[in-house]
Scaffold this motif. Structure first.
Motif, short mmCIF file in Angstrom:
data_model
loop_
_atom_site.label_atom_id
_atom_site.label_comp_id
_atom_site.label_asym_id
_atom_site.label_seq_id
_atom_site.Cartn_x
_atom_site.Cartn_y
_atom_site.Cartn_z
N ASP A 54 0.76 -1.18 -0.10
CA ASP A 54 -0.01 0.11 0.00
C ASP A 54 0.72 1.08 -0.22
OD1 ASP A 54 -2.25 1.56 0.10
OD2 ASP A 54 -2.24 1.35 2.55
N VAL A 55 0.26 2.31 -0.34
CA VAL A 55 1.21 3.62 -0.33
C VAL A 55 0.91 4.58 1.01
CG1 VAL A 55 1.89 5.95 -1.39
CG2 VAL A 55 1.57 3.60 -2.89
N VAL A 56 -0.33 4.74 1.13
CA VAL A 56 -0.91 5.63 2.27
C VAL A 56 -0.87 4.82 3.56
CG1 VAL A 56 -2.35 7.36 2.80
CG2 VAL A 56 -1.98 7.19 0.56
N MET A 57 0.22 5.08 4.15
CA MET A 57 0.23 4.43 5.69
C MET A 57 0.73 5.38 6.74
SD MET A 57 1.55 0.53 4.58
CE MET A 57 3.05 1.22 3.79
N PRO A 58 0.46 5.26 7.85
CA PRO A 58 1.31 5.95 9.04
C PRO A 58 2.77 5.74 8.88
CG PRO A 58 -0.08 4.17 10.08
CD PRO A 58 -0.40 4.12 8.78
N GLY A 59 3.44 6.55 9.39
CA GLY A 59 5.08 6.27 9.53
C GLY A 59 5.54 6.55 7.88
N GLN A 60 6.56 5.72 7.60
CA GLN A 60 7.02 5.71 6.18
C GLN A 60 5.84 5.43 5.20
OE1 GLN A 60 10.50 3.67 5.74
NE2 GLN A 60 11.82 5.28 7.04
N ASN A 61 5.69 5.65 4.10
CA ASN A 61 4.74 5.46 3.01
C ASN A 61 5.35 4.44 2.10
OD1 ASN A 61 6.01 6.48 0.49
ND2 ASN A 61 5.12 8.59 0.97
N GLY A 62 4.39 3.83 1.32
CA GLY A 62 4.76 2.65 0.46
C GLY A 62 5.94 2.90 -0.53
N PHE A 63 5.90 4.07 -1.06
CA PHE A 63 6.98 4.70 -1.88
C PHE A 63 8.50 4.56 -1.15
CE2 PHE A 63 3.77 7.40 -4.32
CZ PHE A 63 3.22 6.49 -4.94
N GLN A 64 8.57 4.91 0.08
CA GLN A 64 9.64 4.97 0.68
C GLN A 64 9.99 3.55 1.05
OE1 GLN A 64 7.85 7.78 3.72
NE2 GLN A 64 9.45 9.01 3.36
N ILE A 65 9.09 2.74 1.32
CA ILE A 65 9.62 1.39 1.68
C ILE A 65 10.05 0.70 0.70
CG2 ILE A 65 8.61 -0.80 2.75
CD1 ILE A 65 9.00 1.45 4.90
N THR A 66 9.16 0.94 -0.59
CA THR A 66 9.59 0.28 -1.82
C THR A 66 11.13 0.48 -2.03
OG1 THR A 66 7.36 0.00 -2.51
CG2 THR A 66 9.10 -0.07 -4.17
N ILE A 82 2.84 -2.33 -6.21
CA ILE A 82 2.10 -1.40 -5.36
C ILE A 82 0.42 -1.33 -5.28
CG2 ILE A 82 1.81 0.97 -5.30
CD1 ILE A 82 4.81 1.65 -5.45
N CYS A 83 -0.40 -1.59 -4.40
CA CYS A 83 -1.47 -1.61 -4.42
C CYS A 83 -2.27 -0.36 -3.69
CB CYS A 83 -2.03 -2.97 -3.84
SG CYS A 83 -1.53 -4.55 -4.62
N THR A 84 -2.80 0.59 -4.27
CA THR A 84 -3.04 1.73 -3.68
C THR A 84 -3.98 2.46 -4.35
OG1 THR A 84 -2.22 4.08 -3.32
CG2 THR A 84 -1.58 2.95 -5.31
N SER A 85 -4.66 3.28 -3.71
CA SER A 85 -5.84 4.05 -4.06
C SER A 85 -5.67 5.33 -4.75
CB SER A 85 -6.94 4.50 -3.07
OG SER A 85 -6.08 5.30 -1.99
N LYS A 86 -4.13 5.64 -4.76
CA LYS A 86 -3.60 6.64 -5.61
C LYS A 86 -3.62 6.19 -7.14
CE LYS A 86 -0.19 9.03 -3.64
NZ LYS A 86 -0.71 10.06 -3.24
N ASN A 87 -4.59 6.92 -8.06
CA ASN A 87 -4.80 6.51 -9.21
C ASN A 87 -4.19 7.55 -10.39
OD1 ASN A 87 -6.53 8.44 -9.06
ND2 ASN A 87 -8.31 7.51 -9.40
#
Length: 121
Positions: A54-66, A82-87
């Motif tokens: 996922d991308v939008v999460m508390p703490g580091q976002n999915g882009f940062q973790i990826t 990446i599985c996200t609502s950011k379209n």
């Protein structure tokens, strides 16, 4: 080698349940993490063969973790979808630039997800 072990990273219990349900029904072994920090710990402890991020999460976002996964020699060979609502197209391009192999927009279509996993295996 066919993918068996998948780590689902999402802060939404509903999304984690939905993705886990789809994957388990198709014979995958699934573990989950609620955020990026937990995901990194789980990856080190028990290396998955694929990560759904996922991308939008508390703490580091999915882009940062990826990006962290892609830069670490121990984990850079693990594909990330990446599985996200950011379209937005810019989000998709940014996600792929961070090291993701693919990008899916929620709501996730189970058949599309399984097709993308099969393409990696």
């Amino acid at each position: 080698m066919a993918i068996q072990k998948i780590l689902v990273v999402d802060d939404s219990p509903t999304e984690r349940y939905f993705l886990t349900d789809v994957l388990v029904k198709h014979g995958f072994s699934v573990s989950t993490a609620e955020n990026g920090e937990e995901a990194l710990l789980k990856i080190k402890a028990d290396k998955p063969q694929l990560i759904l991020m996922d991308v939008v999460m508390p703490g580091q976002n999915g882009f940062q973790i990826t990006r962290a996964i892609a830069k670490d020699p121990e984990t850079q060979d693990i594909p990330v979808i990446i599985c996200t609502s950011k379209n937005q197209e810019t989000d998709r391009i940014w996600g792929l630039r961070q090291g993701a192999r693919d990008y899916l927009v929620k709501p996730i279509d189970p058949q599309e997800l399984l097709t993308k996993i099969a393409a990696l295996g």
